[in-house]
Design an enzyme around this catalytic site. Structure first.
Site: not given
Length: 496
Positions: A251, A256, A263, A274, A333, A335, A337
């Site tokens: 990933k 993020d 967030k 991230d 949030d 995202e 996956r």
């Protein structure tokens, strides 16, 4: 840093010229009549030193010892875990002392696990991030010699440990970069440099190519950012072209914000980490460049930012993934996956022997396992066991969590084939269940590194995990392949 492995007993080590010498003292230490042994035995007898890991006793210009400094370090039972703790404590204590040449004497009974642990702990404790500092303090430690009873017997483990340390440092450095430096474009450039170094094949796809492929989930996440997405494909061929590869998927969300489901501001800076999964895949390929194992490995990295711009995807949107399955976005949030699912579908074209994805995926995994073990999910028991064993050997442990069908019920949607989130309960598991819907054509495992990829607070920074686990796993697959090939040859000989 330059590592060297030498056969030295304690008498020879006492004569070795270096800035500092670290002697690991285990429970029931039994030394000889040399200066080092006598000093350690006297310290234990006087109770100035305990063999407990983390306990240290320092000496300056000790009589009969060539080193300028001596550290006696408790190492408990001498296991890899205790050696790691002892070496980490010792190297940390020497970090600002100006030591450039270090000699570490492992216990006489030390085996491969101790060698791996000593290299990993030395590299970890001596790492310093300096890239974006105006007046950087560079790493002082330049040469480290590991003294063992039989260097040739430990040579293979030492080589693997050095390569893993290089990969871990590569991953740490990349993940520690600020998000305005470590953009998706930068990840693509780093992959190309790695390919040149290691003789890999590398392809870096941009928005146009990804659109033609039909990666609607990746495109949806990326559309709110001005930074263009990248989809990176790395290929290492160490075996016959017909051999099915292991595919590693990382990933690569380089920042993020949470998108429209933004967030909280506190600690949002840590969302530069991230892309820890992407960094770990690239770090593993850095290790492959050194080790050259006899197997094929593919690395896939979907990379973009998740930002709340005017074009950003939003709750209620429906995205069509590369697999053709549609996804209702209930939370922007969630995202990671979404970008992973398109990469997992892309992995099918390689007809892989196994696919392992690595992602800082869920806060729920941090709640479940903290920062000690990585969350492991798998559809194949053999793959799960191989990863768990590799993590244990590399002191980069993981823990398997369930994938019962009932956990997937919360992903039902009235408007698409699935939603991208379920409820709060079992959040790490429901995220894995989402990914599982894109992995039917191969054995698959998912490593949720949200709790292990970085540390916060005063120790803020990337850990480089799970590069150690991945390198150890790939080496175990090489060994398994070699054993299988030998069995086939023996069978053929008997048949003849």
């Amino acid at each position: 840093m330059d590592f060297e492995l030498k056969t030295l007993d304690l008498a020879a080590a006492a004569s070795e010229k270096c800035d500092a010498l670290v002697l690991l003292v285990t429970d029931g230490f039994q030394g000889g009549k040399d200066a080092l042994s006598r000093l350690a035995a006297d310290a234990l007898k006087a109770r100035d030193l305990e063999a407990k890991p983390g306990k240290l006793l320092q000496a300056w210009r000790p009589t009969g010892i060539a080193a300028g400094r001596l550290l006696l370090a408790g190492a408990g039972d001498g296991s890899g875990k205790r050696i790691h703790a002892a070496v980490q404590a010792a190297v940390s204590a020497l970090r600002t002392s100006g030591v450039r040449r270090l000699l570490i004497c492992l216990p006489e009974a030390a085996e491969d696990d101790a060698v791996r642990a000593a290299v990993a702990a030395t590299a970890e404790a001596s790492y310093v991030y300096v890239t974006t500092k105006s007046k950087p303090e560079g790493r002082e430690l330049q040469r480290v010699v590991l003294a063992v009873a039989d260097a040739p017997a430990r040579r293979e483990a030492f080589a693997a440990a050095k390569a893993a340390a290089l990969g871990i440092e590569f991953a740490r450095e990349l993940a520690n970069l600020p998000p305005n430096h470590a953009t998706p474009t930068r990840l693509g450039e780093e992959a190309k440099k790695l390919a040149k170094l290691g003789g890999f094949q590398c392809e870096v796809l941009g928005p146009k190519e990804v659109t033609r492929l039909g990666m609607g989930a990746l495109l949806g996440v990326a559309q709110g950012s001005q930074e263009p997405l990248r989809f990176i494909v790395l290929k290492y061929q160490g075996a016959a072209a017909a051999d099915a590869p292991v595919v590693l998927v990382g990933k690569g969300i380089t920042f993020d914000s949470g998108g429209i489901s933004i967030k909280p501001a506190a600690e949002m800076d840590e969302m530069k980490f991230d892309m820890g999964g992407a960094a770990s895949v690239l770090g593993t390929f850095r290790a492959l460049a050194e080790l050259r194992p006899r197997l094929n490995v593919v690395g896939l990295i979907p990379s973009c930012e998740n930002m709340p711009g005017g074009r950003a995807f939003k709750p209620g949107d429906v995205l069509q993934s590369l697999s053709g399955q549609t996804i209702e976005v209930l939370n922007t949030d969630a995202e990671g996956r979404l970008i992973l699912c398109d990469a997992l579908t892309y992995a099918e074209r390689f007809k892989p022997r196994a696919v392992v994805d690595v992602a800082t995926l869920t806060g729920a995994c941090v709640i479940a396992l903290g920062g000690v073990r990585t969350g492991l999910f798998a559809t194949d028991d053999g793959l799960a066991q191989a990863l768990q064993s590799a993590g244990d050997a590399a002191l980069d442990p993981c823990w398997r969590l369930p994938l019962d069908d009932e956990y997937g019920e919360g992903l039902k949607s009235n408007f698409a084939d699935m939603a991208n989130v379920a409820g709060r309960p079992g959040g790490a598991i429901t995220a894995a269940k989402f990914l599982q819907r894109f992995t039917a054509k191969y054995p698959w495992a998912h490593l949720d590194i949200a709790g292990t990829a970085w540390k916060g607070g005063a120790a803020k920074g990337s850990t480089g995990r799970p590069v150690g686990l991945l390198v150890q796993y790939l080496l175990s697959q090489q060994a398994a392949g070699s054993a299988a090939a030998k069995a086939v040859r023996r069978k053929a000989v008997r048949a003849a």
